[in-house]
Design a protein around this motif. Structure first.
Motif, PDB file in Angstrom:
ATOM      1  N   ALA A  49      27.213 -25.291 101.241  1.00 20.74           N
ATOM      2  CA  ALA A  49      25.776 -25.208 100.958  1.00 20.74           C
ATOM      3  C   ALA A  49      25.494 -25.278  99.463  1.00 20.74           C
ATOM      4  CB  ALA A  49      25.209 -23.906 101.545  1.00 20.74           C
ATOM      5  N   THR A  50      26.401 -24.831  98.624  1.00 20.10           N
ATOM      6  CA  THR A  50      26.188 -24.897  97.163  1.00 20.10           C
ATOM      7  C   THR A  50      26.265 -26.332  96.673  1.00 20.10           C
ATOM      8  OG1 THR A  50      27.098 -22.678  96.877  1.00 20.10           O
ATOM      9  CG2 THR A  50      27.031 -24.091  94.933  1.00 20.10           C
ATOM     10  N   HIS A  54      23.058 -28.396  97.999  1.00 19.79           N
ATOM     11  CA  HIS A  54      21.821 -27.597  97.910  1.00 19.79           C
ATOM     12  C   HIS A  54      20.605 -28.492  98.192  1.00 19.79           C
ATOM     13  CE1 HIS A  54      19.019 -24.892  95.300  1.00 19.79           C
ATOM     14  NE2 HIS A  54      18.836 -24.715  96.609  1.00 19.79           N
ATOM     15  N   GLY A  55      19.761 -28.069  99.164  1.00 23.64           N
ATOM     16  CA  GLY A  55      18.575 -28.837  99.531  1.00 23.64           C
ATOM     17  C   GLY A  55      18.782 -29.757 100.720  1.00 23.64           C
ATOM     18  N   PHE A  66      18.757 -25.633 106.643  1.00 29.24           N
ATOM     19  CA  PHE A  66      18.677 -26.211 105.291  1.00 29.24           C
ATOM     20  C   PHE A  66      19.526 -25.350 104.352  1.00 29.24           C
ATOM     21  CE2 PHE A  66      15.424 -22.973 105.065  1.00 29.24           C
ATOM     22  CZ  PHE A  66      15.437 -22.535 103.740  1.00 29.24           C
ATOM     23  N   ALA A  67      20.094 -26.040 103.339  1.00 28.68           N
ATOM     24  CA  ALA A  67      21.000 -25.375 102.393  1.00 28.68           C
ATOM     25  C   ALA A  67      20.196 -24.824 101.224  1.00 28.68           C
ATOM     26  CB  ALA A  67      22.066 -26.345 101.901  1.00 28.68           C
ATOM     27  N   HIS A  68      20.341 -23.514 100.944  1.00 28.83           N
ATOM     28  CA  HIS A  68      19.624 -22.892  99.830  1.00 28.83           C
ATOM     29  C   HIS A  68      20.346 -21.619  99.419  1.00 28.83           C
ATOM     30  CE1 HIS A  68      16.413 -21.553  97.239  1.00 28.83           C
ATOM     31  NE2 HIS A  68      16.406 -20.382  97.863  1.00 28.83           N
ATOM     32  N   GLY A  69      20.445 -21.404  98.098  1.00 27.94           N
ATOM     33  CA  GLY A  69      21.047 -20.172  97.590  1.00 27.94           C
ATOM     34  C   GLY A  69      22.488 -19.996  98.000  1.00 27.94           C
ATOM     35  N   TRP A  81      23.452 -21.569 104.421  1.00 24.89           N
ATOM     36  CA  TRP A  81      22.652 -22.375 105.348  1.00 24.89           C
ATOM     37  C   TRP A  81      21.669 -21.455 106.074  1.00 24.89           C
ATOM     38  CZ3 TRP A  81      22.439 -27.524 105.563  1.00 24.89           C
ATOM     39  CH2 TRP A  81      23.460 -28.241 104.966  1.00 24.89           C
ATOM     40  N   THR A  82      20.375 -21.797 106.023  1.00 22.78           N
ATOM     41  CA  THR A  82      19.323 -20.982 106.632  1.00 22.78           C
ATOM     42  C   THR A  82      18.733 -21.717 107.826  1.00 22.78           C
ATOM     43  OG1 THR A  82      18.783 -20.017 104.484  1.00 22.78           O
ATOM     44  CG2 THR A  82      17.130 -19.813 106.230  1.00 22.78           C
TER      45      THR A  82
END
Length: 583
Positions: free
Chosen positions: A110-111, A114-115, A128-131, A134-135
């Protein structure tokens, strides 16, 4: 054919060192060998070397040249060469792709991504990939238990979600036992409250309007004022106030007063004694009752006083403008006055900031009366090509002393009573000698000898400098006053230059287009040349060279042309060491 040039170490760089091969003469200019045969004179040895190298590469034409090309690669072919890029991909069309992953554990880092958006097939959800993680995205297939802060452990029928301070959890509804539900309240078209409605500081939103607690308080206050209609309403009004009645109630205001006509100010004895304030062609004019005196202020031409101003003067405008010291008495001392000659200031002038700028032909003069000498600061005289930064003159306009801001100590052409004096001090025992044309120079005294002969004079140094704006690779003319006939021992030059001495101004003009590598024509009036390549370089003439002035009436001028070869714009100083041979 290869050329075999001799060694140039220690050889002259003025083109005099030559080499002849196969009937062609080559000259060394300090950088390269140049042919002296017609148009080939521009061909250097470097050119020959490069041409020989290019010939050794062979005939490029035999390999053929690419004259056109049609691109045939598809996107798949390009991606086969490399499928990663750090650049943005921009398209006005659609992008069709499949980001389908079987399980959430198959999602990429995910890093790194990102996005990125992806679909996990086993769960039927989007991510979606953030922080760095994966959320999961909520969709129509999601349920409330998928929210992080909602607990759905063992809910019962008719339970509601309540907040326990850290999460939402199901619990029985709180309140009275009316037996009604929220659905029943909504269906009731005439609901009634059993007591006071406590909004707890919140507003009631009707969609287009909102009632706040402050609004209700204001309405209660307005009701307490009573029925305004009982007192009646003003439906029309006719103004009757005059300016006099308004001023009687109050004559001061912080607002603006706009008068489209004239403004008359009277002393109380009637309109005939009124003074008028009015606007005329962008001027604000204050005029007395007779019209004989007035003050005009204009944004275009300054401030003007027309007429006199009482006997105890501060300002007098007769024949100019004079400002007086404000001591309240008649005949006060003048401190500043103007005339056709300019402005005179009597007393101190203090400039705390900024500059005093003098235009061409103007000067700031400080007079020393009654001795008759004047000191000028910043005197500019373009007609004579003279700029004095500080100078002193006598009553006849002759320069006594002058100093420049460019660092030169004194003015180089000091003229008094028609005589031009030398710019530097002479040597011990020398005297001033005139050439009969008003030019004075230092000369060594000749003492009488046996048989009426005279002894020989000592060698002298005569100097001249080009302007501070002398650009690189350009020439400037110098004229140095010395002797009619002389022996030239050496030439000293402050910066790298090409210096040429001539017998007359005419021969100097005729030589203007000759190149530095071209020898002068015999008999062309050229006495000597010196080419220097370093600062403060001296060229010796061995044996000494005999020079002379060949003007129609022989004088003491030595004519020079100086070409700046220093690589920058600057003044070039030339010193000539000579001995007089002709009286």
């Amino acid at each position: 054919m290869a050329l075999n040039f001799p060694s140039t170490a220690g050889q002259a760089t003025d083109g005099s060192f030559t080499h002849t091969e196969s009937g062609v003469t080559w000259a060394w200019d300090g950088i390269t060998w140049k042919s002296q045969a017609g148009p080939a004179g521009q061909i250097s040895s470097q050119d020959v070397t490069e041409w020989n190298t290019a010939y050794g590469w062979g005939d490029h034409g035999s390999a053929g040249y690419l004259t056109s090309y049609t691109e045939t690669q598809t996107l798949d072919a390009v991606l086969a060469l490399g499928s990663t890029t750090t650049r943005d991909i921009t398209t006005t069309g659609k992008i069709y792709y499949s980001n389908n992953f079987s399980n959430s554990v198959d999602l990429p880092n995910a890093t790194t991504h990102h996005g990125m958006f992806a679909h996990v097939h086993a769960e039927g959800h989007g991510y979606f990939a953030h922080g760095g993680a994966w959320t999961q995205l909520l969709d129509t297939g999601s349920n409330i238990s998928e929210l992080v802060d909602v607990s759905t452990n063992s809910p019962s029928t008719n339970d509601v979600l309540t907040w326990d301070g850290s999460s939402w959890a199901p619990s029985a509804a709180q309140g009275g036992t009316g037996g009604g539900s929220m659905d029943e309240l909504v269906d009731d078209t005439t609901p009634q409250l059993g007591g006071i409605l406590d909004c707890n500081g919140f507003s009631i939103d009707f969609g287009n309007n909102t009632i706040t607690d402050t609004d209700v308080g204001n309405w209660d206050t307005a009701y307490s004022w009573g029925d305004h209609a009982a007192a009646g309403y003003l439906t029309s009004y006719t103004p009757s106030d005059t300016l006099a009645s308004v001023v009687a109630r109050g004559s001061s205001s912080e607002g603006d007063l706009t008068v489209n006509g004239n403004l008359y100010v009277s002393d109380g004895s009637g309109p005939s004694s009124s003074h008028r304030l009015y606007n005329s062609s962008d001027d604000l004019i204050i005029q007395n009752s007779t019209g004989s005196g007035r003050i005009r202020a204009t944004c275009r031409s300054g401030f003007e006083v027309i007429g006199g101003i009482y006997s105890n003067k501060l300002i007098d405008v007769s024949g100019g403008v004079s400002l007086y010291k404000d001591n309240g008495t008649s005949g006060s001392s003048v401190k500043l006055s103007t005339s056709s000659d300019g402005i005179s200031i009597y007393g101190g002038l203090e400039l705390t900031s900024g500059d005093i700028t003098l235009e061409n032909g103007s000067k700031l003069r400080i007079e020393d009366s009654p001795s008759g000498t004047s000191v000028y600061v910043g005197y500019v005289n373009a007609s004579q090509g003279v700029n004095y930064d500080f100078s002193q003159f006598d009553n006849f306009g002759n320069v006594l002393t002058a100093i420049h801001t460019d660092g030169s100590a004194f003015f180089t052409n000091i003229t008094a009573a028609g005589l031009t004096y030398p710019s530097s001090d002479g040597q011990s025992g020398q005297f001033l000698h005139t050439d009969g044309s008003g030019n004075l120079s230092w000369q060594s005294a000749n003492s009488g000898g046996g048989g009426g002969g005279t002894s020989l004079g000592s060698r002298q140094i005569f100097s001249g400098s080009t302007s501070n704006s002398h650009a690189n690779n350009t020439s400037e003319n110098l004229t140095i006053a010395a002797y009619k006939g002389y022996a030239l021992y050496k030439v000293s030059v402050s910066e790298p230059s090409w210096v040429t001495l001539y017998v007359s101004s005419a021969t100097r003009t005729s030589d203007v287009n000759r190149a530095i590598t071209e020898d002068p024509t015999p008999g062309s009036g050229i006495l000597a040349e010196a080419i220097t390549q370093s600062s403060s370089e001296t060229v010796l003439f061995t044996p000494a060279l005999i020079g002379y002035n060949d003007d129609s009436t022989p004088g003491t001028n030595i004519y020079l042309k100086v070409v700046n070869k220093s690589g920058s714009t600057q003044s070039i100083n030339v010193d000539l060491t000579v001995t007089q041979l002709e009286a």
